[in-house]
Design a protein around this motif. Structure first.
Motif, PDB file in Angstrom:
ATOM      1  N   SER A  69       0.832  -1.198   0.000  1.00 36.31           N
ATOM      2  CA  SER A  69       0.000   0.000   0.000  1.00 36.31           C
ATOM      3  C   SER A  69       0.864   1.244   0.000  1.00 36.31           C
ATOM      4  N   GLN A 121     -13.151  -1.998   5.927  1.00 41.73           N
ATOM      5  CA  GLN A 121     -11.748  -1.717   6.265  1.00 41.73           C
ATOM      6  C   GLN A 121     -11.598  -1.155   7.680  1.00 41.73           C
ATOM      7  N   HIS A 166      -6.903  -1.612   7.733  1.00 41.74           N
ATOM      8  CA  HIS A 166      -6.167  -0.378   7.482  1.00 41.74           C
ATOM      9  C   HIS A 166      -5.046  -0.222   8.520  1.00 41.74           C
ATOM     10  N   GLU A 210      -3.379  -4.818   4.994  1.00 43.47           N
ATOM     11  CA  GLU A 210      -2.680  -3.718   4.331  1.00 43.47           C
ATOM     12  C   GLU A 210      -1.251  -3.627   4.861  1.00 43.47           C
ATOM     13  N   HIS A 251       1.224  -1.271   5.049  1.00 44.90           N
ATOM     14  CA  HIS A 251       1.151   0.177   4.856  1.00 44.90           C
ATOM     15  C   HIS A 251       2.521   0.784   4.592  1.00 44.90           C
TER      16      HIS A 251
END
Ligand SMILES: [Mg+2]
Length: 368
Positions: free
Chosen positions: A138, A274, A303, A323, A325
Motif C-alpha cells: 500500500s 476496512q 487499514h 494492508e 502500509h
C-alpha cells in the motif's frame, strides 16, 4: 489478575520518506501514544494509538485524566465491561475521534494482558481460522513522479505481494488515469503467479459524480476496489457510488464505531470493510465490526496497524487482505511483522507482540 498501575508515553516517529495523499497533504511523521498496564501477577501489557502527526497530546490527556482511574484494581479479563465503562466515560465528548483513539490504546493493552496471562498469541485467544493472511503493498504515493511510483510498485512485486494499492485524487483526473494505467501495464508485465491485483484510494477527495466517472474508468483497467471516494460523513453518497459501479467500494479507516459501520453496511454503501483497530475503538470493537461484515457476507481488509491486525484477520472467517502500509514502524519495533511469499505470519508469541523499542522513540517535549 488486577491492574495496579498504568502509564502513558507520547512519542514522535519520523517516517523514512515523506508521503502524500489527496486530502492530508505531505506527511512526514507519526505520533504514538503508548499505554502500559502493570498487573499484580507480574504481567506487563501494552497498547498504542497512532496519529498522522496531530492530536496525540489530546489522546494522552484523555487517557491520563479520564480513563486510567477506571482501570486500577480491575481485572483485564473483564474487557467488555471496561470497554463499556470507557465508552460511557467519554460519551458526551466522544462517540468517535480522539475519544475512540484513547479507548483503543487501552483496549489493545487489556487484550495483550489477557493473551499473556494465557501464554498464547492474541489470535489464538480469539480463535484461529488461519495462521497467515495475504498482504497487499500500500503506497502513500500521490507525491511521487510516475517513475518513482513504478519503482515503488516494482518493490512490492519483488517482495512477492500479489496485490498493490496506489493513491489517486490528483487535481487533473487525466493524470490519475495515466498513473493507474501505467501501473496496471507494469503489473501485467511483471506477473509471475497470476495477475497482480490493483486497488486505488482517493482519500475522500471527490463528490458523487466525480467518483462514479472515475470509477467507471478504473473498472475498464480492472481495478479491484475504489477506496474512500467521498467524505466519510456521506453514507448516502457512498451507496450511490457503490450502486453505480461494478467495482467494489471500500472504506472504514475514518469510521469510528460499530454503529457507523452498521449505517454504511445496511445502506449498501460498502463492498469491502476496512476497520482499523486504532481508529475504531480497539480489538473489542473491531471484532464486532468483523462479525457485522460476516453477517452481510462482506470481506474485511484492514487499514494500517499491520502488526496487530494480523492476529485479528487470522481469527475471522471473512479476512481478505492485510494492508502492508507505507508507514513502516519496523525501525521502532522489537519484533517487526514477518512476511513470507505475500503473506503476513501471525507471531507465535504470548500477547499481540507489538512492542516498541522506546530507546529509539523521541518523547514529545514535556508530556512523556
Ligand atoms: Mg485509505
Amino acid at each position: 489478575m488486577k491492574i495496579k498501575e498504568a502509564t502513558t508515553g507520547l512519542y514522535r516517529v519520523p517516517l523514512r520518506n515523506p508521503h502524500a495523499d489527496a486530502t492530508h497533504g505531505h506527511m512526514n511523521q507519526v505520533e504514538l501514544v503508548i499505554v502500559k498496564l502493570f498487573t499484580d501477577v507480574g504481567i506487563e501489557a501494552s497498547g498504542y494509538a497512532y496519529t498522522i502527526g496531530r492530536g496525540g497530546a489530546a489522546i494522552k490527556a484523555l487517557i491520563d485524566q479520564e480513563l486510567i482511574h477506571l482501570l486500577l484494581n480491575e481485572d483485564p479479563r473483564y474487557v467488555e465491561s471496561l470497554w463499556e465503562k470507557m465508552w460511557w466515560q467519554l460519551h458526551w465528548v466522544g462517540r468517535g475521534g480522539v475519544a475512540t483513539f484513547a479507548i483503543s490504546a487501552i483496549d489493545m493493552a487489556l487484550w495483550d494482558a489477557i493473551a499473556k496471562a494465557a501464554a498464547q498469541p492474541l489470535g489464538a485467544i480469539l480463535g484461529l481460522h488461519r495462521d497467515r493472511v495475504p498482504v497487499y503493498g500500500s503506497g502513500v504515493d500521490l507525491n511521487l513522479t510516475l517513475d518513482e511510483l513504478l519503482e515503488e510498485v516494482g518493490c512490492f512485486v519483488e517482495r512477492g505481494f500479489t496485490a498493490v494499492k496506489i493513491k489517486v485524487g490528483k487535481n487533473d483526473p487525466e493524470e490519475d488515469l495515466e498513473r493507474v494505467n501505467a501501473v496496471r501495464n507494469f503489473l501485467d508485465g511483471a506477473r509471475g503467479r497470476g495477475r497482480i491485483v490493483l486497488m486505488v484510494d482517493a482519500n475522500m477527495r471527490w463528490d458523487v459524480p466525480k467518483a462514479i466517472t472515475m470509477g467507471r474508468e478504473f473498472e475498464k483497467l480492472g481495478v479491484l476496489w475504489l477506496e474512500e471516494p467521498l467524505i466519510p460523513d456521506d453514507v448516502e453518497g457512498h451507496a450511490k457510488v457503490a450502486n453505480a459501479l461494478s467495482m467494489a467500494v471500500a472504506a472504514g479507516e475514518n469510521l469510528h464505531s460499530k454503529y457507523e459501520f452498521k449505517r454504511y453496511i445496511s445502506a449498501g454503501a460498502l463492498d469491502i470493510v476496512q476497520p482499523d483497530v486504532v481508529t475504531l475503538g480497539g480489538v473489542t470493537e473491531w471484532l464486532k465490526v468483523a462479525a457485522i461484515a460476516e453477517a452481510w457476507n462482506l470481506p474485511v481488509a484492514t487499514h494500517f496497524a499491520d502488526e496487530i491486525h494480523v492476529h485479528l484477520l487470522c481469527a475471522i472467517p471473512n479476512a481478505m487482505y492485510l494492508e502492508h502500509h507505507a508507514y513502516r514502524l519496523d525501525d521502532y519495533l522489537i519484533n517487526p511483522l514477518v512476511l513470507k511469499d505475500g503473506y503476513a505470519i501471525m507471531p507465535d508469541v504470548p500477547g499481540h507482540g507489538v512492542y516498541f523499542d522506546e530507546t529509539k522513540l523521541t518523547p514529545i517535549d514535556g508530556v512523556k
